[in-house]
Design a protein around this motif. Structure first.
Motif, PDB file in Angstrom:
ATOM      1  N   GLU A 185      51.121 -66.867  17.879  1.00  0.00           N
ATOM      2  CA  GLU A 185      50.401 -66.147  16.820  1.00  0.00           C
ATOM      3  C   GLU A 185      48.949 -65.889  17.221  1.00  0.00           C
ATOM      4  N   ILE A 186      48.313 -66.896  17.782  1.00  0.00           N
ATOM      5  CA  ILE A 186      46.914 -66.739  18.215  1.00  0.00           C
ATOM      6  C   ILE A 186      46.827 -65.688  19.315  1.00  0.00           C
ATOM      7  N   ASN A 187      47.725 -65.759  20.299  1.00  0.00           N
ATOM      8  CA  ASN A 187      47.734 -64.769  21.381  1.00  0.00           C
ATOM      9  C   ASN A 187      48.010 -63.360  20.846  1.00  0.00           C
ATOM     10  N   GLY A 188      48.880 -63.274  19.861  1.00  0.00           N
ATOM     11  CA  GLY A 188      49.170 -61.969  19.263  1.00  0.00           C
ATOM     12  C   GLY A 188      47.949 -61.379  18.588  1.00  0.00           C
ATOM     13  N   SER A 189      47.235 -62.218  17.849  1.00  0.00           N
ATOM     14  CA  SER A 189      46.027 -61.759  17.156  1.00  0.00           C
ATOM     15  C   SER A 189      44.943 -61.348  18.146  1.00  0.00           C
ATOM     16  N   ILE A 190      44.721 -62.173  19.150  1.00  0.00           N
ATOM     17  CA  ILE A 190      43.717 -61.847  20.170  1.00  0.00           C
ATOM     18  C   ILE A 190      44.141 -60.595  20.939  1.00  0.00           C
ATOM     19  N   GLY A 191      45.431 -60.489  21.247  1.00  0.00           N
ATOM     20  CA  GLY A 191      45.939 -59.326  21.982  1.00  0.00           C
ATOM     21  C   GLY A 191      45.718 -58.024  21.239  1.00  0.00           C
ATOM     22  N   VAL A 192      45.978 -58.037  19.927  1.00  0.00           N
ATOM     23  CA  VAL A 192      45.760 -56.834  19.120  1.00  0.00           C
ATOM     24  C   VAL A 192      44.281 -56.454  19.121  1.00  0.00           C
ATOM     25  N   SER A 193      43.417 -57.439  19.004  1.00  0.00           N
ATOM     26  CA  SER A 193      41.973 -57.169  19.018  1.00  0.00           C
ATOM     27  C   SER A 193      41.535 -56.576  20.350  1.00  0.00           C
ATOM     28  N   LEU A 194      42.033 -57.118  21.449  1.00  0.00           N
ATOM     29  CA  LEU A 194      41.666 -56.608  22.773  1.00  0.00           C
ATOM     30  C   LEU A 194      42.226 -55.206  23.007  1.00  0.00           C
ATOM     31  N   ASP A 195      43.452 -54.950  22.529  1.00  0.00           N
ATOM     32  CA  ASP A 195      44.022 -53.604  22.651  1.00  0.00           C
ATOM     33  C   ASP A 195      43.166 -52.588  21.901  1.00  0.00           C
ATOM     34  N   ASP A 196      42.770 -52.959  20.668  1.00  0.00           N
ATOM     35  CA  ASP A 196      41.921 -52.079  19.863  1.00  0.00           C
ATOM     36  C   ASP A 196      40.572 -51.850  20.540  1.00  0.00           C
ATOM     37  N   PHE A 197      40.018 -52.899  21.125  1.00  0.00           N
ATOM     38  CA  PHE A 197      38.739 -52.801  21.824  1.00  0.00           C
ATOM     39  C   PHE A 197      38.847 -51.841  23.009  1.00  0.00           C
ATOM     40  N   ASP A 198      39.950 -51.924  23.759  1.00  0.00           N
ATOM     41  CA  ASP A 198      40.172 -51.015  24.891  1.00  0.00           C
ATOM     42  C   ASP A 198      40.224 -49.562  24.425  1.00  0.00           C
ATOM     43  N   GLU A 199      40.912 -49.314  23.320  1.00  0.00           N
ATOM     44  CA  GLU A 199      40.996 -47.955  22.784  1.00  0.00           C
ATOM     45  C   GLU A 199      39.617 -47.435  22.388  1.00  0.00           C
ATOM     46  N   ARG A 200      38.839 -48.270  21.736  1.00  0.00           N
ATOM     47  CA  ARG A 200      37.500 -47.863  21.308  1.00  0.00           C
ATOM     48  C   ARG A 200      36.584 -47.582  22.493  1.00  0.00           C
ATOM     49  N   ILE A 201      36.650 -48.415  23.511  1.00  0.00           N
ATOM     50  CA  ILE A 201      35.837 -48.197  24.716  1.00  0.00           C
ATOM     51  C   ILE A 201      36.263 -46.895  25.396  1.00  0.00           C
ATOM     52  N   GLY A 202      37.568 -46.649  25.465  1.00  0.00           N
ATOM     53  CA  GLY A 202      38.068 -45.409  26.058  1.00  0.00           C
ATOM     54  C   GLY A 202      37.584 -44.184  25.301  1.00  0.00           C
ATOM     55  N   ASP A 203      37.616 -44.253  23.979  1.00  0.00           N
ATOM     56  CA  ASP A 203      37.139 -43.138  23.161  1.00  0.00           C
ATOM     57  C   ASP A 203      35.639 -42.941  23.338  1.00  0.00           C
ATOM     58  N   PHE A 204      34.898 -44.041  23.395  1.00  0.00           N
ATOM     59  CA  PHE A 204      33.453 -43.942  23.591  1.00  0.00           C
ATOM     60  C   PHE A 204      33.128 -43.289  24.935  1.00  0.00           C
TER      61      PHE A 204
END
Length: 129
Positions: free
Chosen positions: A22-41
């Motif tokens: 569960e912890i890895n899933g939560s952290i993974g979702v946050s990191l995936d979202d962060f990657d998308e935001r950095i890519g868009d930026f």
């Protein structure tokens, strides 16, 4: 994507723990979202791919934002403004014109500066810009 990477980096015994998953899933979702935001930026920094950052460029360059214009025309206007901020000669004028779609030009002197559009598609649709 990151959840699997995080989980695979753990010891085999810990990988089976539901809490760790569960912890890895939560952290993974946050990191995936962060990657998308950095890519868009990163796309917003390049004028050729910018979308929501165009008003920032326009404000900095003193261009009135017109959201009814397509992104392509707004980008062309920004690029031409960036290229045309110094003393202008025939080469600089050609660079500015070339930044527009159908902006292929020949420039020569004949009792003044003559700009002849040479594109087979005619003059740019946003020539007033």
């Amino acid at each position: 994507m990151y959840k699997d990477t995080l989980t695979n980096n753990l010891h085999k015994l810990v990988r089976q723990d539901p809490l760790v998953n569960e912890i890895n899933g939560s952290i993974g979702v946050s990191l995936d979202d962060f990657d998308e935001r950095i890519g868009d930026f990163a796309k917003q920094i390049d004028i050729d791919t910018a979308t929501w950052s165009l008003p920032v460029y326009e404000k900095e360059l003193g261009i009135i934002t017109d959201i009814s214009k397509p992104y392509v025309e707004r980008r062309q206007q920004i690029i031409s403004r960036l290229r045309g901020t110094s003393k202008i000669g025939a080469a600089e004028l050609k660079l500015i014109c070339d930044s527009y779609a159908n902006g292929n030009v020949e420039i020569y002197l004949d009792h003044g500066i003559v700009v002849e559009f040479t594109s087979v598609f005619g003059i740019p649709s946003n020539i007033d810009d």
